[in-house]
Design a protein around this motif. Structure first.
Motif, PDB file in Angstrom:
ATOM      1  N   ILE A 108      72.750 -51.439  37.098  1.00  0.00           N
ATOM      2  CA  ILE A 108      72.838 -51.757  38.523  1.00  0.00           C
ATOM      3  C   ILE A 108      73.638 -53.040  38.699  1.00  0.00           C
ATOM      4  N   LEU A 109      74.500 -53.081  39.694  1.00  0.00           N
ATOM      5  CA  LEU A 109      75.228 -54.315  40.006  1.00  0.00           C
ATOM      6  C   LEU A 109      74.483 -55.040  41.114  1.00  0.00           C
ATOM      7  N   THR A 110      74.220 -56.332  40.903  1.00  0.00           N
ATOM      8  CA  THR A 110      73.598 -57.126  41.963  1.00  0.00           C
ATOM      9  C   THR A 110      74.462 -58.346  42.229  1.00  0.00           C
ATOM     10  N   MET A 111      74.250 -58.966  43.379  1.00  0.00           N
ATOM     11  CA  MET A 111      74.987 -60.186  43.714  1.00  0.00           C
ATOM     12  C   MET A 111      74.546 -61.302  42.778  1.00  0.00           C
ATOM     13  N   LEU A 112      75.476 -62.125  42.334  1.00  0.00           N
ATOM     14  CA  LEU A 112      75.090 -63.315  41.575  1.00  0.00           C
ATOM     15  C   LEU A 112      74.588 -64.357  42.569  1.00  0.00           C
ATOM     16  N   SER A 113      73.692 -65.246  42.079  1.00  0.00           N
ATOM     17  CA  SER A 113      73.189 -66.257  43.011  1.00  0.00           C
ATOM     18  C   SER A 113      74.222 -67.358  43.226  1.00  0.00           C
ATOM     19  N   GLY A 114      75.101 -67.556  42.265  1.00  0.00           N
ATOM     20  CA  GLY A 114      76.138 -68.581  42.441  1.00  0.00           C
ATOM     21  C   GLY A 114      77.330 -68.224  41.586  1.00  0.00           C
ATOM     22  N   ARG A 129      71.224 -74.360  35.904  1.00  0.00           N
ATOM     23  CA  ARG A 129      70.331 -73.812  36.936  1.00  0.00           C
ATOM     24  C   ARG A 129      68.881 -73.715  36.475  1.00  0.00           C
ATOM     25  N   GLU A 157      67.774 -66.714  42.460  1.00  0.00           N
ATOM     26  CA  GLU A 157      67.996 -67.789  43.436  1.00  0.00           C
ATOM     27  C   GLU A 157      66.848 -68.795  43.404  1.00  0.00           C
ATOM     28  N   ILE A 194      69.120 -58.474  37.071  1.00  0.00           N
ATOM     29  CA  ILE A 194      70.530 -58.224  37.371  1.00  0.00           C
ATOM     30  C   ILE A 194      70.872 -56.747  37.214  1.00  0.00           C
ATOM     31  N   HIS A 195      70.387 -56.136  36.171  1.00  0.00           N
ATOM     32  CA  HIS A 195      70.870 -54.789  35.864  1.00  0.00           C
ATOM     33  C   HIS A 195      69.942 -53.658  36.286  1.00  0.00           C
TER      34      HIS A 195
END
Lengths: 344, 371
Positions: free
Chosen positions: A331-337, B94, B338, B357-358
């Motif tokens: 799955i592709l998700t948004m990076l936090s930064g 982070r 975050e 993430i994945h």
């Protein structure tokens, strides 16, 4: 190349007085900036540009540029500042017409570098067939800026009806990528961090308006266009699917990535899907138009490696999956930064 | 790309998945040590290719994740000093300390710089003689040689404004701690290929013998990992427990003697605390007496602050392989990249981050591949 007409012997660096609104400000604008961009609208020297709208529907966009270093392999901040807004307008299905330019200069910035940036902006604007019709210059104290920041805004005439937008994307549409990804991000990182690569990797920074026009001229029904800048391909498609409340699957093996970009990403633990581009875009079109769209895009030099990389479906809203090279899914998700290089 | 593409070949990967199915007869739990391996497993959905009998537990081999919170706080305290440049690998920035992270310390005016090598930090020290430069020396055996070399050069070239804040961890003592723990489920290990490229395989033989566990030194590509699993399962099914080397292309039996020499010159083995696990005897590296002048902890007399971990964070259980990230009640809810509650959600090598993430929506990832 023309030499800088400004009396560099007197002012080789920008001073606070160049932003003070007095005679030195006027000199900077009259002798250095305005002559470069000269055109009838700008030369009216009004507080803003007045013009008759050249079409019924306009697209309007803005983009600020803070890139460091300001000169990098494949481009510079001036080139980027014009491409940025021109491309954003092009992604609305529009041909850009007029731009504004706002400079924030840091006290001590070399006047000769400003000259080089202006020349680059002029060349790029000419290539894009846009005019810079209004602008602004401010100077901040040394230490309060990073040499030069540039904002550009612009308007363009929408050339397709209805114009492309994420909300127009439909299940069954195909996703076309205009070429290889990740070169801008890696070129900037290499220049910034002094990474020594075996080959000089150049930014892909380029004007996309003509490539988009080739699709419009071919009569392709464009459901959505997006230039892939910060956050890369991944963030671009996730944002679109989020707005469209649809799902997308990308086939990893179809996404072109140069050997240099792949190598640097492997070494530093970065993902090219999230790496910045400045001359690549995706077009989401009906599946029935995919061959025609590919042919149109491939006829343009910036789209000659265009490929179909994925398909939209009515699955989980906002979900973007990647079919990996070994046939599994992730799955592709948004990076936090920003992506951060890993330890080992 | 050479050494990458051939190890991501779909047909070869499927062949190994089939071979594993063919030999497995009962349930086995294997642990991959290294965070890089965890990341590859999740990124490529490799666990979805394995038969139900084989469970992969994700190990403590993410250097960012096991760095104690107190040390993060010390790094932040250093970054907040005037005329001090704190250099760090990117993914430490982070990681949450008890109240801040280094990225926030930077935003508040701290001079925090990302470097790719400790030798870059040494260069910054040379170029900024009026500032103090501290390198946050985090890592396992893999990064120890370069960190040792930076200190060695600083001493020899008399670069006195350079020092390191060290948090080096050693893999074998952690494996022994996991194996000795009550309720341990791990029956075989995929040892970390990069660590072994430095240290060789020597120190793993006594562990395999004492705890009767197969240890397969394994690489990081999909084919490496599936071959590692295959070799490990084969040993378990045959009742064997020896050290095998799947990652022959990078790991010589003796490791890298030159790298080991510079590590021995500068560092000595010490007891250290692992975030989420606690103190482990003789499991870290500290600067030797003759290099103490380059120890930032001592140079700046940093106060040891007793920092509190979030009670909702189960990273200790995750780092021990006792639970999977998505089994933690905070996962994806109060703990996200975050707003991470613990380090495994921060680093790209952290198991929680890899899961988030994945495979945000589902676990395990559905496979479309029919091995």
């Amino acid at each position: 190349m023309l030499s800088c007409p400004f009396p560099i012997s007197d002012y080789p660096y920008i001073t606070m007085a160049h932003g003070g609104g007095g005679s030195l400000s006027k000199k900077l604008i009259d002798e250095l900036i305005s002559p470069v961009f000269s055109n009838p609208l700008l030369d009216q020297r009004n507080d803003g540009a007045s013009f008759i709208t050249p079409g019924d529907s306009l697209a309007f966009s803005t983009d600020s540029h803070v890139v460091s270093p300001i000169f990098f392999p494949g481009g510079d901040i001036g080139h980027l500042a014009i491409c940025g807004t021109v491309n954003d307008i092009a992604m609305c299905g529009a041909q850009p017409s007029y731009l504004s330019v706002g400079f924030i200069l840091e006290e001590g910035f070399p006047t000769n570098d400003l000259w080089k940036v202006l020349q680059s902006m002029k060349r790029t604007a000419d290539d894009a067939k846009v005019q810079i019709v209004t602008g602004d210059t401010k100077v901040v104290e040394k230490g309060k800026g990073d040499g030069i920041y540039i904002n550009t805004s612009g308007v363009g005439v929408i050339k397709c009806d209805p114009p492309p937008a994420p909300t127009r994307v439909q299940a069954g549409d195909v996703v076309i990528l205009s070429g290889d990804i990740g070169r801008h991000g890696i070129a900037i990182m290499a220049a910034r961090e002094g990474l020594e690569l075996e080959t000089t990797l150049k930014s892909d920074c380029a004007l996309l308006n003509e490539a988009v026009m080739s699709l419009i001229d071919a009569g392709i029904e464009l459901h959505c266009l997006r230039d892939l800048t910060r956050g890369g391909l991944a963030s671009g498609v996730i944002e679109i699917m989020d707005t469209a409340s649809l799902s997308m699957e990308i086939d990893e093996s179809t996404v072109p990535i140069s050997k240099s970009v792949r190598s640097v990403c492997e070494i530093l633990g970065l993902d090219p899907f999230y790496t910045a581009n400045e001359g690549r875009f995706i077009a989401i079109v009906p599946a029935t138009k995919q061959d025609k769209a590919l042919a149109a895009l491939r006829s343009h030099p910036l789209g000659n490696d265009a490929r179909i990389i994925g398909k939209v479906s009515s699955g989980d809203p906002g979900l973007v999956t990647v079919k990996t090279s070994i046939g599994t899914h992730r799955i592709l998700t948004m990076l936090s930064g920003e992506q951060l290089p890993r330890i080992c | 790309m050479k050494f990458i593409d051939e190890y991501r070949d779909a047909e070869a990967v499927k062949r190994y998945a089939r071979a594993i199915r063919k030999i497995v007869t009962r349930p086995w739990t294997l642990m991959e040590i290294c965070g890089g391996q965890t990341h590859a497993i999740v990124r490529f959905g490799l666990d979805a290719l394995l038969p139900n009998e084989v469970t992969l537990a994700h190990g403590p081999g993410c250097p960012v994740c096991v760095t104690p919170i107190e040390l993060i706080d010390k790094a932040i305290a250093l970054a907040q000093r005037e005329k001090l440049i704190l250099c760090s690998f990117g993914d430490m920035l982070r990681v949450p300390g008890s109240s801040l992270d280094l990225l926030s310390a930077k935003a508040q005016g701290g001079d925090v710089r990302v470097v790719y090598s400790p030798l870059d930090a040494l260069k910054i020290a040379k170029e900024n003689p009026d500032s103090e430069v501290v390198f946050f020396a985090v890592g396992f055996e893999t990064t120890a040689p370069a960190n040792a070399m930076a200190v060695y050069q600083a001493k020899n070239y008399k670069i006195d404004n350079f020092s390191i804040l060290t948090s080096h961890a050693l893999v074998p003592p952690a494996m022994q701690t996991l194996l000795s723990a009550e309720g341990n489920r791990v029956q075989g290990f995929l040892a970390a290929g990069h660590v072994c490229a430095i240290m060789g395989e020597e120190e793993y033989h006594p562990i395999a013998e004492k705890y009767k566990v197969p240890i397969v030194i394994t690489g990081f590509e999909p084919l490496d990992i599936l071959e590692g699993v295959y070799l490990c399962v084969k040993q378990l099914e045959q009742g064997r427990h020896v050290v095998e080397n799947q990652y022959i292309r990078s790991v010589p039996k003796q490791g890298n003697p030159h790298a080991q020499k510079v590590v021995r010159e500068v560092f000595e083995v010490v007891t250290r605390k692992w975030r989420g696990i606690g103190p482990i005897s003789q499991s870290g590296l500290g600067l030797k007496e003759e290099y103490q002048a380059f120890d930032a902890d001592k140079r700046y007399s940093l106060q040891s602050i007793e920092a509190e971990e979030s009670p909702d964070c189960l990273s200790g259980d995750i780092l021990r392989g006792a639970i999977k990230p998505h089994q933690c009640p905070a996962f994806g809810k109060s703990c996200t990249p975050e707003h991470p509650l613990g380090a495994p959600m921060v680093s790209t090598e952290g198991a929680c981050s890899a899961y988030y993430i994945h495979r945000r929506h589902t676990a395990p990832t559905p496979s479309i591949c029919n091995p």
